[in-house]
Design a protein around this motif. Structure first.
Motif, short mmCIF file in Angstrom:
data_model
loop_
_atom_site.label_atom_id
_atom_site.label_comp_id
_atom_site.label_asym_id
_atom_site.label_seq_id
_atom_site.Cartn_x
_atom_site.Cartn_y
_atom_site.Cartn_z
N VAL A 1 74.15 62.35 77.57
CA VAL A 1 75.27 61.56 78.10
C VAL A 1 74.74 60.42 78.97
CG1 VAL A 1 77.25 61.60 79.67
CG2 VAL A 1 76.95 63.42 77.97
N MET A 2 73.79 60.73 79.82
CA MET A 2 73.23 59.71 80.71
C MET A 2 72.48 58.63 79.91
SD MET A 2 74.39 60.46 83.61
CE MET A 2 73.53 59.19 84.51
N ALA A 3 71.76 59.03 78.86
CA ALA A 3 71.03 58.08 78.04
C ALA A 3 71.98 57.13 77.32
CB ALA A 3 70.14 58.81 77.03
N VAL A 4 73.07 57.66 76.78
CA VAL A 4 74.05 56.83 76.09
C VAL A 4 74.76 55.91 77.09
CG1 VAL A 4 76.23 56.86 74.80
CG2 VAL A 4 74.38 58.42 74.16
N THR A 5 75.12 56.45 78.25
CA THR A 5 75.77 55.65 79.29
C THR A 5 74.88 54.49 79.70
OG1 THR A 5 76.97 57.59 80.11
CG2 THR A 5 76.77 55.72 81.61
N LYS A 6 73.62 54.75 79.93
CA LYS A 6 72.67 53.71 80.34
C LYS A 6 72.52 52.66 79.24
CE LYS A 6 67.94 53.02 81.95
NZ LYS A 6 66.65 53.64 82.23
N ALA A 7 72.45 53.10 77.98
CA ALA A 7 72.31 52.16 76.86
C ALA A 7 73.52 51.23 76.78
CB ALA A 7 72.14 52.93 75.56
N ILE B 1 79.84 44.76 78.46
CA ILE B 1 80.42 46.11 78.43
C ILE B 1 80.46 46.67 79.85
CG2 ILE B 1 80.03 48.50 77.71
CD1 ILE B 1 79.17 47.52 75.03
N GLN B 2 81.61 47.27 80.20
CA GLN B 2 81.77 47.88 81.52
C GLN B 2 82.67 49.10 81.40
OE1 GLN B 2 83.58 44.78 83.86
NE2 GLN B 2 85.65 45.30 83.20
N ASP B 3 82.83 49.82 82.49
CA ASP B 3 83.68 51.01 82.55
C ASP B 3 83.34 52.01 81.44
OD1 ASP B 3 84.99 49.92 84.75
OD2 ASP B 3 86.54 48.98 83.51
N VAL B 4 82.06 52.34 81.33
CA VAL B 4 81.59 53.25 80.29
C VAL B 4 81.88 54.70 80.68
CG1 VAL B 4 79.55 54.09 79.06
CG2 VAL B 4 79.75 51.66 79.63
N SER B 5 82.42 55.46 79.73
CA SER B 5 82.65 56.89 79.91
C SER B 5 82.20 57.59 78.63
CB SER B 5 84.13 57.15 80.18
OG SER B 5 84.36 58.54 80.27
N VAL B 6 81.31 58.57 78.77
CA VAL B 6 80.80 59.31 77.61
C VAL B 6 81.25 60.75 77.72
CG1 VAL B 6 78.74 59.99 76.33
CG2 VAL B 6 78.80 57.76 77.47
N ASP B 7 81.87 61.25 76.66
CA ASP B 7 82.40 62.61 76.60
C ASP B 7 81.54 63.44 75.66
OD1 ASP B 7 83.84 64.96 76.03
OD2 ASP B 7 85.77 63.96 76.28
N LEU B 8 80.74 64.33 76.24
CA LEU B 8 79.81 65.16 75.46
C LEU B 8 80.57 66.04 74.47
CD1 LEU B 8 76.95 66.26 74.90
CD2 LEU B 8 77.30 67.84 76.81
N LYS B 9 81.60 66.72 74.95
CA LYS B 9 82.34 67.66 74.10
C LYS B 9 82.99 66.97 72.91
CE LYS B 9 84.14 71.86 75.68
NZ LYS B 9 84.93 72.65 76.59
N ALA B 10 83.57 65.80 73.14
CA ALA B 10 84.24 65.05 72.07
C ALA B 10 83.24 64.26 71.23
CB ALA B 10 85.28 64.11 72.65
N GLY B 11 82.03 64.06 71.75
CA GLY B 11 81.03 63.28 71.04
C GLY B 11 81.42 61.82 70.89
N ASP C 1 79.08 42.26 69.51
CA ASP C 1 78.84 42.59 68.10
C ASP C 1 78.63 44.10 67.96
OD1 ASP C 1 77.86 42.93 65.50
OD2 ASP C 1 76.48 41.24 65.62
N PRO C 2 79.40 44.76 67.09
CA PRO C 2 79.24 46.20 66.90
C PRO C 2 77.81 46.60 66.49
CG PRO C 2 81.24 45.44 65.83
CD PRO C 2 80.51 44.22 66.30
N GLU C 3 77.10 45.72 65.82
CA GLU C 3 75.71 46.02 65.44
C GLU C 3 74.81 46.12 66.66
OE1 GLU C 3 74.48 47.02 62.48
OE2 GLU C 3 76.60 47.01 61.92
N VAL C 4 75.10 45.33 67.69
CA VAL C 4 74.33 45.40 68.94
C VAL C 4 74.55 46.77 69.58
CG1 VAL C 4 74.11 44.47 71.29
CG2 VAL C 4 74.32 42.92 69.33
N ILE C 5 75.79 47.22 69.59
CA ILE C 5 76.11 48.53 70.16
C ILE C 5 75.39 49.62 69.38
CG2 ILE C 5 77.97 50.20 70.55
CD1 ILE C 5 79.81 47.71 71.05
N SER D 1 71.13 53.63 68.94
CA SER D 1 70.03 54.11 68.10
C SER D 1 68.72 54.14 68.88
CB SER D 1 69.90 53.23 66.85
OG SER D 1 68.83 53.66 66.06
N GLU D 2 68.47 53.08 69.66
CA GLU D 2 67.24 53.01 70.47
C GLU D 2 67.21 54.15 71.50
OE1 GLU D 2 67.17 49.06 72.13
OE2 GLU D 2 66.73 48.15 70.18
N ALA D 3 68.38 54.63 71.91
CA ALA D 3 68.46 55.73 72.87
C ALA D 3 68.28 57.08 72.16
CB ALA D 3 69.79 55.71 73.61
#
Length: 66
Positions: free
Chosen positions: A15-21, A28-38, A49-53, A58-60
């Motif tokens: 979760v922390m790795a995805v949040t940091k990425a 991009i701001q106000d990031v929230s990552v939900d482990l259970k929901a994936g 650009d969605p490809e940047v995201i 992917s890099e994470a």
């Protein structure tokens, strides 16, 4: 709020790795990552650009699946 599905997350470290990425993407701001929901939700202050995201996630070590 935008929402993306992410595969490969299994713990709070993931979760922390995805949040940091996502927070490292300009526009991009106000990031929230939900482990259970994936999934992650975030606000865009400008169009990103969605490809940047996908590349940053992917890099994470994870995959955007939707």
């Amino acid at each position: 709020m935008k929402k993306i599905k992410i595969s490969g997350m299994s713990c709070n470290h993931c979760v922390m790795a995805v949040t940091k990425a996502l927070k490292g993407i300009e526009g991009i701001q106000d990031v929230s990552v939900d482990l259970k929901a994936g999934e992650a939700t975030f606000e865009e202050t400008k169009s990103v650009d969605p490809e940047v995201i996908k590349q940053k996630i992917s890099e994470a070590g994870f995959d955007v699946v939707g």
